[in-house]
Design a protein around this motif. Structure first.
Motif, PDB file in Angstrom:
ATOM      1  N   ALA A 124     106.827 179.591 -51.908  1.00  0.00           N
ATOM      2  CA  ALA A 124     105.982 178.661 -51.601  1.00  0.00           C
ATOM      3  C   ALA A 124     105.987 177.318 -52.599  1.00  0.00           C
ATOM      4  O   ALA A 124     106.223 177.761 -53.224  1.00  0.00           O
ATOM      5  CB  ALA A 124     104.416 179.174 -51.601  1.00  0.00           C
TER       6      ALA A 124
ATOM      7  N   SER B 188     102.963 184.168 -50.133  1.00  0.00           N
ATOM      8  CA  SER B 188     102.853 182.349 -49.122  1.00  0.00           C
ATOM      9  C   SER B 188     104.240 182.006 -48.859  1.00  0.00           C
ATOM     10  O   SER B 188     104.853 182.318 -50.101  1.00  0.00           O
ATOM     11  CB  SER B 188     102.323 180.751 -49.471  1.00  0.00           C
ATOM     12  OG  SER B 188     101.954 180.230 -49.481  1.00  0.00           O
ATOM     13  N   HIS B 189     104.478 181.337 -48.007  1.00  0.00           N
ATOM     14  CA  HIS B 189     105.484 180.376 -47.907  1.00  0.00           C
ATOM     15  C   HIS B 189     105.016 179.054 -47.142  1.00  0.00           C
ATOM     16  O   HIS B 189     106.026 177.971 -46.889  1.00  0.00           O
ATOM     17  CB  HIS B 189     106.011 180.929 -46.626  1.00  0.00           C
ATOM     18  CG  HIS B 189     106.551 182.391 -46.890  1.00  0.00           C
ATOM     19  ND1 HIS B 189     107.590 182.838 -47.642  1.00  0.00           N
ATOM     20  CD2 HIS B 189     105.868 183.284 -46.216  1.00  0.00           C
ATOM     21  CE1 HIS B 189     107.407 183.723 -47.292  1.00  0.00           C
ATOM     22  NE2 HIS B 189     106.618 184.848 -46.353  1.00  0.00           N
ATOM     23  N   TRP B 190     103.915 178.389 -47.620  1.00  0.00           N
ATOM     24  CA  TRP B 190     103.734 177.007 -47.106  1.00  0.00           C
ATOM     25  C   TRP B 190     104.502 176.140 -48.190  1.00  0.00           C
ATOM     26  O   TRP B 190     104.864 176.568 -50.412  1.00  0.00           O
ATOM     27  CB  TRP B 190     102.602 176.424 -47.456  1.00  0.00           C
ATOM     28  CG  TRP B 190     101.736 175.665 -46.881  1.00  0.00           C
ATOM     29  CD1 TRP B 190     101.195 174.875 -45.856  1.00  0.00           C
ATOM     30  CD2 TRP B 190     101.830 174.530 -47.652  1.00  0.00           C
ATOM     31  NE1 TRP B 190     101.327 173.504 -45.931  1.00  0.00           N
ATOM     32  CE2 TRP B 190     101.574 173.283 -47.356  1.00  0.00           C
ATOM     33  CE3 TRP B 190     101.579 174.310 -49.242  1.00  0.00           C
ATOM     34  CZ2 TRP B 190     100.746 171.935 -47.472  1.00  0.00           C
ATOM     35  CZ3 TRP B 190     101.837 172.628 -50.071  1.00  0.00           C
ATOM     36  CH2 TRP B 190     101.164 171.155 -49.376  1.00  0.00           C
TER      37      TRP B 190
ATOM     38  N   PRO C  60     100.505 177.519 -54.127  1.00  0.00           N
ATOM     39  CA  PRO C  60     100.055 178.240 -52.690  1.00  0.00           C
ATOM     40  C   PRO C  60     100.892 180.145 -53.217  1.00  0.00           C
ATOM     41  O   PRO C  60     101.832 179.571 -53.985  1.00  0.00           O
ATOM     42  CB  PRO C  60     100.285 177.660 -51.523  1.00  0.00           C
ATOM     43  CG  PRO C  60     102.024 176.452 -52.618  1.00  0.00           C
ATOM     44  CD  PRO C  60     100.365 176.367 -53.620  1.00  0.00           C
TER      45      PRO C  60
ATOM     46  N   ASP D 100      97.607 180.908 -43.725  1.00  0.00           N
ATOM     47  CA  ASP D 100      98.389 180.423 -44.410  1.00  0.00           C
ATOM     48  C   ASP D 100      98.889 178.823 -44.527  1.00  0.00           C
ATOM     49  O   ASP D 100     100.415 178.240 -43.996  1.00  0.00           O
ATOM     50  CB  ASP D 100      99.654 181.298 -44.898  1.00  0.00           C
ATOM     51  CG  ASP D 100     100.437 180.767 -46.182  1.00  0.00           C
ATOM     52  OD1 ASP D 100     100.534 180.315 -46.957  1.00  0.00           O
ATOM     53  OD2 ASP D 100     101.814 180.548 -46.353  1.00  0.00           O
TER      54      ASP D 100
END
Length: 553
Positions: free
Chosen positions: A543, A533-535, A521, A67
């Protein structure tokens, strides 16, 4: 130190680029033997001694499902803008699901300029934008409130943002005088034969642009943004006239007060991008693809010639000309001209009613017109780009499972006599996706000045890291030489975060920075409480689609 292509391939390890059948997409693959040398360079005017040295060197990365935006050693990225960031003094904010990017320098400065960014769609992440729970809503009942629809439409379209590199880091200027949103709520002017015609409900002006996928730049420093899958947005937002959408939109980023134009002469379909060039006749030519299964490749040729002295007045060239569609079996461009093409005059629907009665009808219903004249259905023709050295035209065919073409391919087309206004062409399959080449589902394309091809991939988030796509990991960015002994061999340069695709690759003129949009994401999540996702912020953050600047070249 610069390396030539042979040294570069030795450095990264020998790869294989296979040719394929256009009809099936099945690779003509020879084990442990590269076929890349068999691409027909003798047809495309690329002499071996004219090759330029590769100006980038990197150790290719391996496929990954991390990720994170993964880059080769020695390269870094700056997050320039994420959804919701402030972009001007009025408080306008950066839109959602950023796609196409285009950098225009301010006063020739390669480290300070305007970045146009498309905002394509919302999808199941609509909850974070409008508060509407699309995951659990009944799709048959559109229960969005008026306020939610306004937020939805505002999040789409495009953004003009001012960006600057300072002390080695690119950043957004949040109070820029140029900062602007062109959204689903913005007034647009129609140009060309369909403007004011009954085929568009008599409209000369329409409200909004959305489903903005990729695009292109004009030769007079404006942006062309392409409306792609507009139907779902029309349905979600309860709009009445779908004919107002599906066009190519021209925006002047340097004039915040200008009214964007939708150029109907370029046709209405699910536009991916535009690629503009000048024919040997002096006419302006724009190449386009319709991103859907069994759709078509188009080009537009202006009636009059381009004049550099005319500056932004050249926009008139996009209002009067001929739209063509490709027949690959015959190697011919077919004019979608109601007056000149009898097949359009005689085409009828299942009930026997005439499909078209005017050029406006043809432009509004391009897919029907292309089918009526016998154009060749293709496997999702997405990005189309013109090679900067030999003028050949590269077309990304992403995939088409109905044809057994799961991995996609890249077609290379050459116009007769090297004239982009010609009505005949030849073509080859330049590269094919698959385990043998390391990439699948080619989408957006970009060339560097040496003629190397940069390709981002679009494996759907529902298929990523599973089944036949497992070996590819997350979506990626690939580097592919287009001439010499190593042409067609792909090396992976970047890998996207979980669920994302990277879109809109665009270099600064000095080629020291590459802009990329990281789109959706964390898409395809099963629950808002369990994001995938944590992008880009990490931790437990939501995200956020964001635009990045990659440096280290």
């Amino acid at each position: 130190m610069e390396m030539n292509r042979r040294q570069f391939l030795t450095y990264l390890g020998t790869g294989t680029a296979a040719l394929a059948s256009l009809a099936t997409g099945i690779p003509a693959f020879a084990a442990e033997r590269t076929l890349s040398g068999k691409t027909a360079d003798h047809l495309f005017g690329m002499e071996e001694d004219k090759r330029k040295p590769i100006k980038v060197k990197f150790k290719p990365i391996q496929a990954t499902n991390r990720d994170e935006l993964v880059l080769p050693q020695g390269y870094k990225y700056d997050v320039i803008a994420s959804y919701g960031d402030k972009i001007n003094e009025k408080g306008d904010t950066f839109g959602f699901n950023n796609d196409f990017t285009c950098f225009l320098p301010i006063d020739g400065n390669h480290e300070h300029g305007l970045l146009w960014v498309n905002h394509e769609y919302v999808g199941e992440l609509e909850y974070y934008v409008t508060g509407y729970d699309a995951l659990n809503a009944d799709p048959k009942n559109n229960m969005r409130t008026k306020a939610q629809i306004e937020k939805y439409l505002y999040s789409l379209g495009g953004s003009v943002i001012e960006v600057k590199k300072e002390k080695g880091t690119w950043r957004l200027i949040p109070d820029s005088k140029y900062g602007r949103r062109v959204s689903g709520l913005t007034k647009h002017k129609l140009t060309g034969a369909a403007a004011g015609h009954s085929a568009v409900g008599g409209a000369h002006e329409v409200i909004g642009t959305f489903a903005n996928c990729s695009g292109g730049a004009t030769l007079w420093n404006t942006i062309l943004s392409c409306e792609e899958n507009f139907d779902s947005v029309v349905a979600d937002t309860k709009l009445k006239d779908a004919t107002h959408y599906g066009w190519v939109v021209e925006v002047d980023p340097f004039d915040p007060n200008s009214v964007p134009k939708k150029h109907t002469a370029l046709g209405r379909f699910s536009h991916e991008n535009t690629a503009m060039t000048i024919a040997s006749t002096g006419q302006l030519v724009v190449y386009m693809g319709d991103d859907a299964n069994d759709q078509y490749v188009y080009k537009y040729v202006s009636k009059n010639a381009y004049s550099k002295k005319a500056g932004k007045a050249n926009t008139k060239l996009l209002e009067e000309g001929t739209l063509y569609v490709a027949n690959f079996s015959k190697g011919k461009w077919i004019a979608l001209d109601y007056i000149r093409n009898e097949a359009l005059q005689t085409a009828k629907d299942a009930s026997g009613k005439a499909l078209f009665t005017s050029q406006a009808d043809v432009l509004v219903n391009c897919r029907d017109a292309a089918k009526a004249v016998g154009a060749t259905p293709m496997d999702r023709p997405e990005d189309v780009e013109v090679h900067p050295l030999d003028g050949s035209v590269f077309i990304a065919l992403t995939n088409n499972s109905k044809h057994g073409n799961f991995y996609g391919q890249i077609v290379r087309l050459l116009e007769k006599d090297h004239n982009h206004a010609a009505q005949e062409f030849t073509f080859e399959i330049f590269a094919t996706g698959g385990p043998q080449s390391g990439f699948a589902a080619p989408d957006n394309l970009a060339f560097d000045s040496a003629g190397n091809l940069w390709v981002v991939t679009d494996i759907s988030s529902s298929s990523m890291n599973s089944g036949i796509y497992k070996s590819f990991g997350n979506n990626g960015l690939f580097f592919i030489p287009t001439s010499g002994a190593d042409k067609g061999a792909a090396a992976q340069f970047a890998s996207a975060p979980i669920g994302a695709e990277m879109t809109g690759p665009w270099f600064t003129p000095d080629e020291k920075t590459l802009f990329l949009a990281v789109q959706h994401p964390g898409e395809n999540l099963a629950s808002y409480a369990e994001p995938t996702s944590h992008w880009p912020k990490g931790g437990n953050a939501i995200a956020l689609p964001s635009v990045v600047a990659i440096t280290g070249f």
